[in-house]
Design a protein around this motif. Sequence first.
Motif, mmCIF file in Angstrom:
data_model
loop_
_atom_site.group_PDB
_atom_site.id
_atom_site.type_symbol
_atom_site.label_atom_id
_atom_site.label_comp_id
_atom_site.label_asym_id
_atom_site.label_seq_id
_atom_site.Cartn_x
_atom_site.Cartn_y
_atom_site.Cartn_z
ATOM 1 N N PRO A 61 23.010 71.618 28.879
ATOM 2 C CA PRO A 61 22.224 72.509 28.335
ATOM 3 C C PRO A 61 22.784 73.875 28.511
ATOM 4 O O PRO A 61 23.530 74.067 29.414
ATOM 5 C CB PRO A 61 20.734 72.235 29.066
ATOM 6 N N PRO A 62 22.085 74.877 27.940
ATOM 7 C CA PRO A 62 22.619 76.411 28.285
ATOM 8 C C PRO A 62 22.306 76.831 29.602
ATOM 9 O O PRO A 62 21.229 76.526 30.315
ATOM 10 C CB PRO A 62 21.754 77.350 27.110
ATOM 11 N N GLY A 63 23.252 77.547 30.357
ATOM 12 C CA GLY A 63 23.039 78.024 31.669
ATOM 13 C C GLY A 63 23.550 77.058 32.713
ATOM 14 O O GLY A 63 23.372 77.284 33.892
ATOM 15 N N ALA A 64 23.984 75.778 32.146
ATOM 16 C CA ALA A 64 24.353 75.066 33.153
ATOM 17 C C ALA A 64 25.503 75.203 33.923
ATOM 18 O O ALA A 64 26.494 75.666 33.441
ATOM 19 C CB ALA A 64 24.453 73.425 32.291
ATOM 20 N N SER A 65 25.399 74.620 35.219
ATOM 21 C CA SER A 65 26.780 74.688 35.954
ATOM 22 C C SER A 65 27.582 73.139 36.140
ATOM 23 O O SER A 65 26.909 72.278 36.318
ATOM 24 C CB SER A 65 26.274 75.091 37.326
ATOM 25 N N VAL A 66 28.660 73.263 35.752
ATOM 26 C CA VAL A 66 29.598 72.062 35.569
ATOM 27 C C VAL A 66 30.618 71.996 36.696
ATOM 28 O O VAL A 66 31.309 73.128 36.539
ATOM 29 C CB VAL A 66 30.101 71.691 34.242
ATOM 30 N N ASP A 67 30.781 71.252 37.580
ATOM 31 C CA ASP A 67 31.664 71.165 38.652
ATOM 32 C C ASP A 67 32.307 69.657 38.532
ATOM 33 O O ASP A 67 31.819 68.824 38.534
ATOM 34 C CB ASP A 67 31.072 71.405 40.058
ATOM 35 N N LEU A 68 33.788 69.896 38.981
ATOM 36 C CA LEU A 68 34.602 68.618 39.062
ATOM 37 C C LEU A 68 35.288 68.468 40.161
ATOM 38 O O LEU A 68 35.975 69.641 40.653
ATOM 39 C CB LEU A 68 35.556 68.714 37.547
ATOM 40 N N GLY A 69 35.320 67.373 40.800
ATOM 41 C CA GLY A 69 36.076 67.241 41.898
ATOM 42 C C GLY A 69 37.034 65.762 41.810
ATOM 43 O O GLY A 69 36.728 64.786 41.422
ATOM 44 N N VAL A 70 38.440 66.180 41.890
ATOM 45 C CA VAL A 70 39.274 64.888 41.701
ATOM 46 C C VAL A 70 39.812 64.896 42.945
ATOM 47 O O VAL A 70 40.901 65.751 43.417
ATOM 48 C CB VAL A 70 40.234 65.120 40.438
ATOM 49 N N GLY A 71 39.968 63.560 43.694
ATOM 50 C CA GLY A 71 40.896 63.712 44.725
ATOM 51 C C GLY A 71 40.635 62.127 45.002
ATOM 52 O O GLY A 71 39.663 61.349 44.831
ATOM 53 N N GLY A 72 41.993 61.733 45.546
ATOM 54 C CA GLY A 72 41.907 60.297 46.055
ATOM 55 C C GLY A 72 41.900 59.364 45.113
ATOM 56 O O GLY A 72 42.426 59.141 43.804
#
Length: 110
Positions: A61-72
């Motif tokens: 939705p508008p105003g959303a925060s999307v975070d991504l973590g790639v590890g191991g």
Amino acid sequence: MTAETAMALPVLVAVTIGLVWLLSVGLAQVRVVDAARETARAAARGDDAGGALEIGRRVAPPGASVDLGVGGDEVRAVVTAPVVGPGGVFGFLPTVQVRAEAVTVPEARP
């Protein structure tokens, strides 16, 4: 009959607006779940982080925060979004934050 209607109408309008707001919170929750899933899936299949985040932002939705973590051995996507009251009517109420997290493993490359 008119006096009763005049007394009940504001309550019915307030209840209707409240139900519409709850529906918008539910819809936003579904969209953040979808965005987290799509972001994690894109990163797991080997898309670059920028591309995976862009996919998540399109779904969220508008105003959303999307975070991504790639590890191991895992890929983790977290999406949060604010949901405000309908049309500013409930501006005195705090904003509701909806959140979803998706975790998957990277796909094996041949």
